[in-house]
Design a protein around this motif. Structure first.
Motif, PDB file in Angstrom:
ATOM      1  N   TRP A 174       0.686  -1.256   0.180  1.00  0.00           N
ATOM      2  CA  TRP A 174      -0.134  -0.027   0.052  1.00  0.00           C
ATOM      3  C   TRP A 174       0.895   1.298  -0.081  1.00  0.00           C
ATOM      4  N   LEU A 175       1.841   1.362   0.886  1.00  0.00           N
ATOM      5  CA  LEU A 175       2.830   2.490   1.010  1.00  0.00           C
ATOM      6  C   LEU A 175       3.479   2.701  -0.279  1.00  0.00           C
ATOM      7  N   ARG A 176       4.043   1.315  -0.777  1.00  0.00           N
ATOM      8  CA  ARG A 176       4.521   1.686  -2.201  1.00  0.00           C
ATOM      9  C   ARG A 176       3.715   2.377  -2.995  1.00  0.00           C
ATOM     10  N   ALA A 177       2.527   1.901  -3.182  1.00  0.00           N
ATOM     11  CA  ALA A 177       1.550   2.639  -4.075  1.00  0.00           C
ATOM     12  C   ALA A 177       1.488   3.949  -3.936  1.00  0.00           C
ATOM     13  N   PHE A 178       1.503   4.421  -2.799  1.00  0.00           N
ATOM     14  CA  PHE A 178       1.302   6.023  -2.520  1.00  0.00           C
ATOM     15  C   PHE A 178       2.587   6.643  -3.089  1.00  0.00           C
ATOM     16  N   ALA A 179       3.706   6.084  -2.982  1.00  0.00           N
ATOM     17  CA  ALA A 179       5.051   6.781  -3.286  1.00  0.00           C
ATOM     18  C   ALA A 179       5.160   6.847  -4.710  1.00  0.00           C
ATOM     19  N   ALA A 180       4.832   5.721  -5.407  1.00  0.00           N
ATOM     20  CA  ALA A 180       4.934   5.514  -6.940  1.00  0.00           C
ATOM     21  C   ALA A 180       3.632   4.864  -7.364  1.00  0.00           C
ATOM     22  N   PRO A 181       2.442   5.881  -7.622  1.00  0.00           N
ATOM     23  CA  PRO A 181       1.307   5.475  -7.890  1.00  0.00           C
ATOM     24  C   PRO A 181       1.262   4.404  -9.263  1.00  0.00           C
ATOM     25  N   PRO A 182       0.825   3.291  -9.088  1.00  0.00           N
ATOM     26  CA  PRO A 182       0.773   2.280 -10.295  1.00  0.00           C
ATOM     27  C   PRO A 182       0.427   2.918 -11.380  1.00  0.00           C
ATOM     28  N   SER A 183       0.564   2.476 -12.656  1.00  0.00           N
ATOM     29  CA  SER A 183       0.056   2.825 -14.134  1.00  0.00           C
ATOM     30  C   SER A 183      -1.275   2.290 -14.018  1.00  0.00           C
ATOM     31  N   SER A 184      -2.340   2.817 -15.013  1.00  0.00           N
ATOM     32  CA  SER A 184      -3.496   2.842 -14.744  1.00  0.00           C
ATOM     33  C   SER A 184      -3.771   1.460 -15.123  1.00  0.00           C
ATOM     34  N   THR A 185      -3.176   0.895 -15.927  1.00  0.00           N
ATOM     35  CA  THR A 185      -3.407  -0.773 -16.426  1.00  0.00           C
ATOM     36  C   THR A 185      -3.365  -1.789 -15.207  1.00  0.00           C
ATOM     37  N   ASP A 186      -2.296  -1.226 -14.513  1.00  0.00           N
ATOM     38  CA  ASP A 186      -2.082  -2.155 -13.126  1.00  0.00           C
ATOM     39  C   ASP A 186      -3.186  -1.998 -12.111  1.00  0.00           C
ATOM     40  N   ARG A 187      -3.589  -0.631 -11.815  1.00  0.00           N
ATOM     41  CA  ARG A 187      -4.377  -0.405 -10.766  1.00  0.00           C
ATOM     42  C   ARG A 187      -5.814  -0.522 -10.657  1.00  0.00           C
ATOM     43  N   GLY A 188      -6.245  -0.823 -12.072  1.00  0.00           N
ATOM     44  CA  GLY A 188      -7.836  -1.295 -12.117  1.00  0.00           C
ATOM     45  C   GLY A 188      -8.423   0.156 -12.037  1.00  0.00           C
ATOM     46  N   GLN A 189      -9.231  -0.022 -10.913  1.00  0.00           N
ATOM     47  CA  GLN A 189     -10.287   1.238 -10.733  1.00  0.00           C
ATOM     48  C   GLN A 189      -9.536   2.177  -9.624  1.00  0.00           C
ATOM     49  N   LEU A 190      -8.156   1.807  -9.015  1.00  0.00           N
ATOM     50  CA  LEU A 190      -7.773   2.493  -7.696  1.00  0.00           C
ATOM     51  C   LEU A 190      -7.092   3.490  -8.185  1.00  0.00           C
ATOM     52  N   ALA A 191      -6.893   4.731  -7.687  1.00  0.00           N
ATOM     53  CA  ALA A 191      -6.175   5.587  -8.120  1.00  0.00           C
ATOM     54  C   ALA A 191      -5.654   6.546  -6.644  1.00  0.00           C
TER      55      ALA A 191
END
Ligand SMILES: Nc1ncnc2c1ncn2[C@@H]1O[C@H](COP(=O)(O)OP(=O)(O)O)[C@@H](O)[C@H]1O
Ligand SMILES: O=P(O)(O)O[C@H]1O[C@H](CO)[C@@H](O[C@H]2O[C@H](CO)[C@@H](O)[C@H](O)[C@H]2O)[C@H](O)[C@H]1O
Length: 469
Positions: free
Chosen positions: A112-129
């Motif tokens: 979760w923390l890594r996703a805040f530091a480097a938001p995943p690209s739109s294809t990886d993240r699905g509906q999450l932003a």
């Protein structure tokens, strides 16, 4: 293991969770929807965010609520997480798994923390932003720790660097906690923790966003205002011959500083959100809303009936007002939402009352709602200490009741005087009507809250109503 196992395990887990707001009502798990998966999980682990739909059936019809479930799916049992086991079932995407509350799991929280530091690209993240604000480099090595307190949401600290609040009951729309923290952070307010980022669930089909989590500055030197107040009351109770101003640990200076902090936060909110002057019709609507809440509360807490006439009279007096000024406020202020740090008082949790719908919580309100919230807390603290102090004789009990009232009055006065002095006004006749009505409304809300969550404390708001209505 079938869907039945999953439904059974999730129902048991949700029903026992402190954050579940449906306790005391008849409910069932209507469905569970996966809304996203965190990328880069190590082999043997999948980390998801699911939404559970909880359905209520009553004479009024059907209603439902959405609860956020961050889950960790391990292919092998994890002994270190035994206390956070939700169940063991066949997941349609992950296969046979041991399912844990992900907020207890450092491996999952690191993702979760890594996703805040480097938001995943739109294809990886699905509906999450994932969103982050500039100006702070997150400490990605920090270990996560789930806060264990009595909360409506779940908070996870990352070392002493950041705190993530995961909203449990979620609804589409802007969460005031995120919106207000963003505005106050950008305005340079010294009375809030800085906002670092937030997580949205975006549904492009319906064009709706649900705010799932908020990441903010961890206040390292913080002491909880509620705990400090309890300690002060205990000091007073321990010194049978002394008055509040003569005892070590007197809280009045802090109460006054809290009054100043609240006045400054209200001024910042007034500068950045709309301020409106409402007419007599709006005052009437406010009185009606309070009456409506009382009627609903009477269904849940029969003990409120003996205060009904007094409460209705308090609300009716509001109708004498021909105007009320409203602005963005905190909405659920109490001592547990204040933190004393080395740099003064901070106010947390701008989410409003958890029982209200989001749209209602964003509506402007009178500042007297927040003032009333704090004053109710000054009433609660000594009553809680008296209630939990154990056996004592009748004389001692009378003495404590007297001293409890003394502590409440002293801190209420210090807080109110400092609040109004900072704003440059005073508690005139109109403000008194509003304050009395908000105090009553809050005590009614608390009666329902205690009946559902802490029945042993129901006597606290009821006793306060008995003294005022
Ligand atoms: N920025 C912060 N730093 C350190 N502790 C915090 C911070 N914000 C909140 N807390 C602590 O976390 C607890 C829960 O936060 P809060 O926002 O009130 O959550 P909830 O919505 O679940 O009530 C608070 O009582 C407070 O003690
Ligand atoms: O979960 P939240 O912090 O948003 O607020 C809810 O829980 C509070 C209790 O944790 C509750 O506050 C009531 O109890 C407090 C003591 O525990 C007391 O200081 C408050 O004055 C009293 O209202 C709050 O009302 C509820 O919304």
């Amino acid at each position: 293991m079938s869907d039945e196992t999953r439904t059974h395990d999730l129902t048991t887990w949700i029903g026992e969770a402190r954050w579940f707001g449906g306790k005391g009502r008849e409910w069932s798990l209507a469905g569970v929807r996966r809304v996203g998966e965190l990328p880069d999980a190590p082999p043997g682990l999948r980390v998801s965010i699911d939404l559970a739909e909880v359905a209520y059936r009553s004479e009024q019809g059907e209603e439902s609520e959405l609860y956020q479930l961050p889950l960790a799916f391990y292919s092998e049992p994890q002994e270190r997480l035994a206390h956070a086991l939700v169940g063991e079932w066949d997941d349609s995407s992950f296969g046979h798994t041991f399912v844990y509350d992900a907020l207890h799991d450092r491996e999952s929280m690191a993702l979760w923390l890594r996703a805040f530091a480097a938001p995943p690209s739109s294809t990886d993240r699905g509906q999450l932003a994932f969103h982050s604000l500039p100006g702070h480099d997150l400490d990605l090595e920090a270990h996560s720790t789930l806060f264990s307190g009595e909360q409506s949401n779940s908070s996870v600290a990352f070392g002493e660097d950041a705190l993530m609040k995961v909203f449990r009951k979620v609804t589409p729309g802007v969460n005031p906690d995120v919106a207000i923290h963003q505005v106050l952070t950008e305005a340079g307010s010294t009375h809030v923790a800085s906002l670092y980022g937030w997580l949205d669930l975006v549904d492009e089909e319906t064009n709706t966003t649900i705010q799932l989590a908020m990441l903010q500055q961890f206040l390292r030197t913080a002491s909880d205002g509620w705990d400090l107040a309890l300690a002060s009351v205990r000091n007073l109770f321990a010194e049978a011959d002394l008055h509040a101003d003569e005892v070590g640990g007197d809280f009045a200076g802090e109460a006054a500083r809290l009054g100043v902090a609240l006045a400054e936060v209200h001024a910042d909110l007034a500068a950045h959100f709309p301020v409106e002057e409402r007419d007599a019709d709006a005052v009437g609507a406010l009185a009606s809303a309070m009456e409506g809440r009382l009627e609903a509360a009477l269904e849940v807490v029969p003990g409120l009936a003996e205060h009904e006439a007094g409460l209705r009279a308090t609300y009716a007096r509001l109708r004498d007002l021909d105007r009320v000024e409203v602005q963005q406020v905190h909405g659920d202020l109490h001592l547990g939402q204040t933190l004393r740090t080395a740099r003064g008082w901070k106010i947390v949790d701008f989410e409003g009352e958890p029982a209200k719908p989001l749209a209602e919580r964003l509506k402007p309100d009178s500042v007297w709602r927040d003032v009333a919230g704090m004053i109710r807390s000054f009433d609660y603290a000594p009553r809680v200490v008296a209630l939990t102090a154990g056996d004592y004789d009748a004389g001692e009990a009378d003495q404590r009741t007297y001293r409890a009232a003394e502590w409440s009055a002293r801190n209420r006065e210090a807080f109110l005087a400092a609040y109004t002095a900072k704003r440059g006004d005073d508690v005139d006749a109109a403000a008194t009507l509003l304050l009395d009505a908000y105090l009553a409304d809050k005590a009614v809300y608390e009666a329902v809250y205690e009946a559902r969550n802490r029945p042993g404390w129901l006597s606290i708001p009821l006793a306060a109503l008995g003294e005022t209505s």
